[in-house]
Design an enzyme around this catalytic site. Structure first.
Site, PDB file in Angstrom:
ATOM      1  N   GLU A 152      -1.912  13.200  -7.120  1.00 43.26           N
ATOM      2  CA  GLU A 152      -1.514  12.234  -8.143  1.00 43.26           C
ATOM      3  C   GLU A 152      -0.022  12.281  -8.442  1.00 43.26           C
ATOM      4  O   GLU A 152       0.482  13.304  -8.898  1.00 43.26           O
ATOM      5  CB  GLU A 152      -2.280  12.507  -9.441  1.00 43.26           C
ATOM      6  N   GLU A 250      -8.120   7.280 -18.952  1.00 44.01           N
ATOM      7  CA  GLU A 250      -7.308   8.459 -19.295  1.00 44.01           C
ATOM      8  C   GLU A 250      -6.169   8.001 -20.210  1.00 44.01           C
ATOM      9  O   GLU A 250      -5.001   8.036 -19.848  1.00 44.01           O
ATOM     10  CB  GLU A 250      -6.770   9.132 -18.026  1.00 44.01           C
TER      11      GLU A 250
END
Length: 266
Positions: A152, A250
């Protein structure tokens, strides 16, 4: 046409009004059948009782654990992952045993391996070599449970080496060339946008390559609709482009978590 991708609630940023083990049940009560977490323990290799309590919280809530971060050091905080840190290789390897055990018990298949900040006094080349060795070890350990290692790009620190989708894709390609077929990009639309990526172009060109998507609005990292990022359009384009997995919520709710779901009901 709107997208039909399923959502998974990130219970490390959502439902933080509650103790960690109560959050899966709160997610279920809010209508979710899937959750994801950052690494939910203080250490890389917690004891059996801690692991049992976490797994039980998920199972008793009747939700699926769709994603889990590998041990990432202090998060949020000064580490932002340990994948590339030469002094923490043993922790990474010990962590993989625990993660594989959780995966066997829960069916989890997506595992975010955060790269880690550059460390003062360490050659960046050593960081990168360490990250690759650890990624290959993680890919091998998690392949047996059908797991994918997610890489990520994140925002918030210039000392984090992977900032754009191109950075993440380059690392994933290198891992693939080194023999790991189960490594993929985690496309967090919030982080990519903050770091200056053209998120629509990334989605258009690479959606089918994504191992996972996470969302929050920009600016502020709040719920969809709180900022200017066209998240629903981006998710629709991702699905049309070949992405068929979960979308991790998120984000940081502006008020209570329950009050942040108006965009879902609208």
């Amino acid at each position: 046409m709107s997208h039909s991708l399923p959502y998974t609630a990130n219970c490390s940023l959502l439902f933080t009004e509650l103790p960690l083990h109560q959050r899966p049940a709160a997610a279920r009560e809010s209508g979710f059948d899937a959750v994801e977490f950052w690494w939910p323990f203080e250490s890389a290799a917690p004891g059996d009782a801690e692991v049992d309590a976490f797994v039980a919280a998920v199972e008793n809530a009747g939700v699926r654990l769709t994603g889990l971060n590998l041990f990432a050091g202090r998060l949020p905080g000064p580490d932002r992952g340990v994948l590339s840190h030469p002094d923490r290789v043993r922790e990474v390897r010990d962590n993989l045993d625990v993660v594989a055990g959780i995966a066997e018990r829960t069916g989890t298949t997506a595992f975010n391996a955060l790269y880690g900040l550059r460390q003062e006094g360490v050659d960046p080349a050593e960081h990168d070599e360490t990250a690759m060795h650890n990624t290959l070890a993680a890919a091998e350990a998690l392949e047996a449970v059908g797991g994918t290692v997610l890489i990520e790009p994140i925002s918030g620190s210039a000392d984090y080496p992977l900032l754009t989708a191109a950075d993440g894709r380059a690392f994933v390609s290198a891992a693939t060339e080194a023999g790991a077929a189960n490594v993929a990009l985690l496309a967090d639309f919030y982080h990519l946008a903050v770091n200056g990526d053209d998120v629509a172009a990334v989605v258009r060109d690479h959606a089918a390559e994504f191992g996972h998507i996470q969302i929050a609005d920009v600016p502020g990292r709040g719920e969809p609709g709180s900022g200017r990022l066209p998240l629903m359009d981006l998710l629709t384009a991702a699905q049309e482009g070949g992405y068929g997995g979960y979308v991790g919520l998120e984000y940081k709710p502006a008020a209570t978590t329950a009050d942040s779901f108006g965009w879902l009901r609208g």
